[in-house]
Write a protein that holds these residues in place. Structure first.
Motif, PDB file in Angstrom:
ATOM      1  N   ASP A 207       0.957  -1.383  -0.092  1.00 38.99           N
ATOM      2  CA  ASP A 207       0.079  -0.077  -0.179  1.00 38.99           C
ATOM      3  C   ASP A 207       0.788   1.290  -0.075  1.00 38.99           C
ATOM      4  N   LEU A 208       1.976   1.109   0.494  1.00 38.16           N
ATOM      5  CA  LEU A 208       3.037   2.202   0.914  1.00 38.16           C
ATOM      6  C   LEU A 208       4.282   1.771   0.626  1.00 38.16           C
TER       7      LEU A 208
ATOM      8  N   TYR B  76       6.814   1.293  -8.661  1.00 37.94           N
ATOM      9  CA  TYR B  76       5.282   1.122  -9.277  1.00 37.94           C
ATOM     10  C   TYR B  76       4.656  -0.173  -9.289  1.00 37.94           C
TER      11      TYR B  76
ATOM     12  N   SER C 298      -3.995   1.406  -5.555  1.00 37.98           N
ATOM     13  CA  SER C 298      -4.102   2.737  -5.026  1.00 37.98           C
ATOM     14  C   SER C 298      -3.057   3.114  -4.136  1.00 37.98           C
TER      15      SER C 298
ATOM     16  N   VAL D  47       0.710   4.222  -2.524  1.00 38.98           N
ATOM     17  CA  VAL D  47       1.284   5.509  -2.627  1.00 38.98           C
ATOM     18  C   VAL D  47       2.830   5.220  -2.524  1.00 38.98           C
TER      19      VAL D  47
ATOM     20  N   PHE E 172       2.631   7.426 -12.428  1.00 38.30           N
ATOM     21  CA  PHE E 172       1.757   7.775 -11.235  1.00 38.30           C
ATOM     22  C   PHE E 172       0.929   8.595 -11.842  1.00 38.30           C
ATOM     23  N   LYS E 173      -0.268   8.575 -11.346  1.00 37.64           N
ATOM     24  CA  LYS E 173      -1.423   9.528 -11.646  1.00 37.64           C
ATOM     25  C   LYS E 173      -1.314  10.935 -11.179  1.00 37.64           C
ATOM     26  N   SER E 174      -0.911  11.004  -9.861  1.00 37.16           N
ATOM     27  CA  SER E 174      -0.581  12.150  -9.260  1.00 37.16           C
ATOM     28  C   SER E 174       0.924  12.265  -8.675  1.00 37.16           C
TER      29      SER E 174
ATOM     30  N   ILE F 162       5.451  12.827  -3.222  1.00 35.19           N
ATOM     31  CA  ILE F 162       4.188  11.757  -2.676  1.00 35.19           C
ATOM     32  C   ILE F 162       3.689  11.612  -4.124  1.00 35.19           C
TER      33      ILE F 162
ATOM     34  N   ARG G   7       0.918   9.164  -6.115  1.00 35.53           N
ATOM     35  CA  ARG G   7      -0.360   8.065  -6.062  1.00 35.53           C
ATOM     36  C   ARG G   7      -0.354   7.241  -7.282  1.00 35.53           C
ATOM     37  N   LYS G   8      -0.450   6.140  -7.405  1.00 34.30           N
ATOM     38  CA  LYS G   8      -0.534   4.970  -8.251  1.00 34.30           C
ATOM     39  C   LYS G   8      -2.180   5.190  -9.059  1.00 34.30           C
TER      40      LYS G   8
END
Length: 121
Positions: free
Chosen positions: A20-21, A42, A48, A50, A99-101, A118, A120-121
């Protein structure tokens, strides 16, 4: 019980999967090449997941700033070693990996300014 530290050499070893992280501290500037290591991170993350990276603030102004970073790495630089990365290097790798963001900021620590990225996938 769900948190663990994984040791190894991220340039050569598998990172595993299902995280998750992923948190890295003063490490990704040693990734060779950064794109391959970022792809491993990744792929190791859940959909979801991070990735958080914090490291000594990247160089700016033709690698003359921040002064604290330049001075702390001076002896290594004089010996011919690569001493750091430019500001935005990790964040750009995160974006290039898909990464999305990605959110980047400079945080003040006891060791001086650090760049916090930071993704986020």
């Amino acid at each position: 019980a769900r948190v663990k530290v994984v040791g190894g050499d991220f340039n050569h070893d598998s990172l595993g999967e299902g995280y998750d992280l992923v948190v890295t501290s003063n490490a990704l500037q040693f990734a060779q090449p950064i794109g391959a290591v970022m792809a491993k991170i990744y792929d190791a993350l859940n959909p979801s997941g991070v990735c958080v990276s914090i490291f000594a603030f990247g160089h700016t102004h033709e690698r003359t700033k921040p002064e604290l970073l330049v001075l702390s790495l001076l002896s290594s630089a004089l010996m011919g070693h690569e001493t750091g990365i430019d500001q935005g290097y990790i964040a750009n790798a995160m974006v290039s990996t898909g990464f999305k963001s990605v959110h980047s900021s400079i945080v003040t620590t006891n060791w001086g300014p650090m760049e916090l990225d930071i993704a986020r996938k």
